[in-house]
Design a protein around this motif. Structure first.
Motif, mmCIF file in Angstrom:
data_model
loop_
_atom_site.group_PDB
_atom_site.id
_atom_site.type_symbol
_atom_site.label_atom_id
_atom_site.label_comp_id
_atom_site.label_asym_id
_atom_site.label_seq_id
_atom_site.Cartn_x
_atom_site.Cartn_y
_atom_site.Cartn_z
ATOM 1 N N GLN A 276 0.826 -1.204 0.000
ATOM 2 C CA GLN A 276 0.000 0.000 0.000
ATOM 3 C C GLN A 276 0.863 1.258 0.000
ATOM 4 N N ILE A 277 1.901 1.264 0.821
ATOM 5 C CA ILE A 277 2.804 2.409 0.905
ATOM 6 C C ILE A 277 4.076 2.060 0.151
ATOM 7 N N ILE A 278 4.309 2.771 -0.942
ATOM 8 C CA ILE A 278 5.463 2.506 -1.806
ATOM 9 C C ILE A 278 6.496 3.586 -1.544
ATOM 10 N N GLU A 279 7.609 3.214 -0.914
ATOM 11 C CA GLU A 279 8.604 4.202 -0.501
ATOM 12 C C GLU A 279 9.618 4.517 -1.602
ATOM 13 N N LYS A 280 9.836 3.573 -2.522
ATOM 14 C CA LYS A 280 10.775 3.875 -3.612
ATOM 15 C C LYS A 280 10.085 4.737 -4.663
ATOM 16 N N HIS A 281 10.866 5.222 -5.623
ATOM 17 C CA HIS A 281 10.380 6.129 -6.677
ATOM 18 C C HIS A 281 9.803 7.405 -6.042
ATOM 19 N N ASP A 282 10.530 7.996 -5.080
ATOM 20 C CA ASP A 282 9.966 9.090 -4.294
ATOM 21 C C ASP A 282 9.751 10.364 -5.096
ATOM 22 N N LYS A 283 10.311 10.455 -6.302
ATOM 23 C CA LYS A 283 10.092 11.653 -7.122
ATOM 24 C C LYS A 283 8.819 11.557 -7.957
ATOM 25 N N LEU A 284 8.157 10.399 -7.901
ATOM 26 C CA LEU A 284 6.941 10.196 -8.691
ATOM 27 C C LEU A 284 5.706 10.435 -7.832
ATOM 28 N N SER A 285 4.555 10.674 -8.489
ATOM 29 C CA SER A 285 3.279 10.800 -7.782
ATOM 30 C C SER A 285 2.850 9.431 -7.273
ATOM 31 N N GLY A 286 1.830 9.410 -6.408
ATOM 32 C CA GLY A 286 1.344 8.141 -5.864
ATOM 33 C C GLY A 286 0.906 7.181 -6.951
ATOM 34 N N GLY A 287 0.164 7.696 -7.949
ATOM 35 C CA GLY A 287 -0.297 6.853 -9.045
ATOM 36 C C GLY A 287 0.849 6.326 -9.890
ATOM 37 N N GLN A 288 1.851 7.189 -10.128
ATOM 38 C CA GLN A 288 3.008 6.770 -10.932
ATOM 39 C C GLN A 288 3.841 5.726 -10.185
ATOM 40 N N ARG A 289 3.970 5.899 -8.866
ATOM 41 C CA ARG A 289 4.699 4.909 -8.068
ATOM 42 C C ARG A 289 4.037 3.543 -8.166
ATOM 43 N N PHE A 290 2.702 3.549 -8.044
ATOM 44 C CA PHE A 290 1.995 2.264 -8.103
ATOM 45 C C PHE A 290 2.193 1.601 -9.463
ATOM 46 N N ASN A 291 2.016 2.357 -10.547
ATOM 47 C CA ASN A 291 2.129 1.772 -11.886
ATOM 48 C C ASN A 291 3.522 1.189 -12.124
ATOM 49 N N LYS A 292 4.546 1.892 -11.637
ATOM 50 C CA LYS A 292 5.920 1.392 -11.819
ATOM 51 C C LYS A 292 6.132 0.114 -10.998
ATOM 52 N N SER A 293 5.640 0.104 -9.754
ATOM 53 C CA SER A 293 5.786 -1.079 -8.901
ATOM 54 C C SER A 293 4.986 -2.257 -9.444
ATOM 55 N N LEU A 294 3.813 -1.975 -9.993
ATOM 56 C CA LEU A 294 3.002 -3.039 -10.579
ATOM 57 C C LEU A 294 3.688 -3.634 -11.806
ATOM 58 N N SER A 295 4.259 -2.781 -12.647
ATOM 59 C CA SER A 295 4.977 -3.277 -13.832
ATOM 60 C C SER A 295 6.136 -4.182 -13.428
ATOM 61 N N GLN A 296 6.849 -3.797 -12.363
ATOM 62 C CA GLN A 296 7.959 -4.621 -11.884
ATOM 63 C C GLN A 296 7.458 -5.958 -11.347
ATOM 64 N N ALA A 297 6.313 -5.938 -10.644
ATOM 65 C CA ALA A 297 5.740 -7.182 -10.110
ATOM 66 C C ALA A 297 5.303 -8.111 -11.235
ATOM 67 N N LEU A 298 4.678 -7.550 -12.274
ATOM 68 C CA LEU A 298 4.189 -8.363 -13.389
ATOM 69 C C LEU A 298 5.340 -8.906 -14.238
ATOM 70 N N SER A 299 6.463 -8.198 -14.254
ATOM 71 C CA SER A 299 7.616 -8.665 -15.038
ATOM 72 C C SER A 299 8.174 -9.977 -14.495
ATOM 73 N N LEU A 300 7.823 -10.308 -13.252
ATOM 74 C CA LEU A 300 8.256 -11.575 -12.645
ATOM 75 C C LEU A 300 7.417 -12.758 -13.130
ATOM 76 N N GLU A 301 6.370 -12.475 -13.918
ATOM 77 C CA GLU A 301 5.412 -13.496 -14.355
ATOM 78 C C GLU A 301 4.941 -14.322 -13.156
ATOM 79 N N PRO A 302 4.313 -13.664 -12.189
ATOM 80 C CA PRO A 302 3.994 -14.334 -10.919
ATOM 81 C C PRO A 302 2.855 -15.343 -11.046
ATOM 82 N N ASP A 303 2.920 -16.376 -10.209
ATOM 83 C CA ASP A 303 1.792 -17.294 -10.056
ATOM 84 C C ASP A 303 0.694 -16.621 -9.233
ATOM 85 N N ILE A 304 1.114 -15.811 -8.257
ATOM 86 C CA ILE A 304 0.180 -15.112 -7.376
ATOM 87 C C ILE A 304 0.513 -13.624 -7.400
#
Length: 455
Positions: free
Chosen positions: A65-93
């Motif tokens: 919920q609280i994304i501390e990295k990418h501190d120069k980005l807005s809340g929405g931009q932080r989430f999108n970047k973190s989500l892209s990184q999570a999906l790049s792992l091709e997760p099962d869950i």
């Protein structure tokens, strides 16, 4: 991407001051779409993290919920970047904690399309009604001290709970009527016994028959009624406990101090041919005119200038404005941080400072309307309130000294479903002019927003 069925066995979450849930067990097949729901502070994030830590050989994508990295980005931009990184792992869950916070409408729609197309298992902590309706079909509802599991449509889940409440309340009403009828019947029997006793006493005095008959009648009536009352009270207590176990929110019935005549005494906000910005204009050609009591939503992408308009309305010296502006002096502002509260004052003191002409009884009555009922609830310092309690107190203060114009900036972020419903109940009754920044379309619809200013 796939995983074997996952098993949770007797999972518990306990702290020194409270128990969130105990002995939760379930099986999660691959491809399950699960939402964890419950009140603020009930342990949703802790459950998500505990489950994540218990999985050893499963590929997991996780966005907190609280994304501390990418501190120069807005809340929405932080989430999108973190989500892209999570999906790049091709997760099962894929595990997401309040993913729609800070997302504008376009990003919300993109997220929900992705979630609906995600082939693996989803486990999401969320209060977002639209996401709960569209993207999941299994609900883990933390209802301290247990977790209830429901499979199906969210609307069916809510409907089932309210149907249970209707049946229980109807049965309670029937028991109350039955108890009242029994009391009246006992009173009549006692009156008959008293008359019989008087008549019998004359007969005894005249040595015609013994006293036992009238006394036996009265005693028998009292014993029978007593047994029935005990049975009714036992049944009533059982039903009340069932009602409490449903965890349905108490309803708020707010009363506002703003007289109807003041609401209709002219425009609260008029902006014509205006621009706002800092060194350079961010927005130009702004034209807004609120009629008395009108509700308006400001809609736009993250970073488009919505909050800058609010700062201009609030006369923030950092914002450079042009054009014609009329803003009522009677203005209130509420954001997701509840800055209208004095955190070092108690709940009662916060209201008393706004309404010094109210006596203690009037203050308590007002706080009672906003579900601050007990002594320990009204005497606690505002800094020690939960998030939901801060929302209720903030809105109680607005009701106590109602502004003609109210600005709301993303106040539904991080609210549990119960507190969100309380906010809706209050704002539906708010009599003044209202301007709202929100990406929550369901929320805007429920509070009666009909007009949008789109940036």
């Amino acid at each position: 991407m796939s995983h074997k069925p996952l098993h949770l066995n007797n999972l518990s979450l306990e702290f020194p001051h409270k128990t969130c849930f105990t002995d939760f067990s379930c099986t999660i097949p691959y491809g399950s779409k699960i939402a964890i729901i419950g009140k603020n502070g009930s342990g949703k994030t802790s459950l998500l993290q505990r489950f994540k830590q218990s999985l050893a050989d499963v590929n997991i994508g996780y966005v907190p919920q609280i994304i501390e990295k990418h501190d120069k980005l807005s809340g929405g931009q932080r989430f999108n970047k973190s989500l892209s990184q999570a999906l790049s792992l091709e997760p099962d869950i894929l595990m997401l904690d309040e993913p729609t916070n800070h997302l504008d409408i376009d990003n919300r729609k993109s997220l929900m399309r992705m979630l609906n197309n995600f082939p693996g298992t989803l486990i999401i902590v969320s209060h977002d009604i639209e996401l709960l309706r569209k993207c999941v079909d299994i609900y883990w509802h933390i209802e301290t001290p247990k977790i209830s599991v429901f499979t199906g449509c969210y609307n069916d889940y809510i409907r089932e709970i309210y149907q249970k409440r209707y049946i229980l309340e109807k049965e309670l009403s029937r028991l109350e009527r039955q108890k009242k009828d029994m009391h009246q019947a006992l009173m009549k029997e006692e009156q008959r016994a008293a008359k019989s006793k008087q008549k019998g006493q004359k007969s005894i005095d005249n040595k015609k028959w013994p006293t036992i008959t009238s006394k036996a009648k009265a005693l028998n009536a009292e014993e029978t009624t007593g047994r029935k009352k005990l049975a009714i009270n036992y049944k009533k207590d059982s039903l009340i406990q069932e009602l409490q176990d449903l965890r349905l929110p108490e309803q708020i019935i707010p009363k506002f101090s703003l007289p109807y005549s003041d609401v209709n005494s002219g425009s609260a906000l008029s902006i014509t041919n205006a621009s706002v910005g800092y060194q350079e204009p961010i927005l130009e050609n702004i034209n807004i005119n609120l009629t008395p009591g009108e509700k308006l939503a400001i809609i736009g992408k993250n970073g488009s200038g919505k909050s800058t308009i609010f700062k201009a309305i609030l006369s923030d010296s950092k914002v450079i404005c042009s054009g014609n502006w009329y803003v009522t002096k009677d203005i209130g502002y509420l954001d997701q941080h509840y800055n209208n509260l004095d955190l070092e004052k108690s709940v009662l003191e916060n209201i008393a400072s706004l309404a010094p002409h109210w006596n203690l009884q009037e203050i308590r009555r007002h706080l009672n309307d906003f579900l601050f009922m007990k002594n320990e609830e009204v005497n606690v310092l505002a800094k020690n309130l939960s998030g939901g309690e801060k929302v209720r107190l903030s809105l109680a203060m607005i009701a106590a000294k109602t502004p003609k114009l109210l600005l709301l900036d993303e106040i539904t972020n991080n609210l549990d479903l119960e507190t969100r419903q309380h906010v809706i109940e209050i704002l539906k009754e708010y009599p003044g002019s209202l301007v709202v920044i929100s990406h929550d379309e369901d929320f805007l619809k429920e509070i009666g927003i009909k007009d949008n200013f789109v940036i």
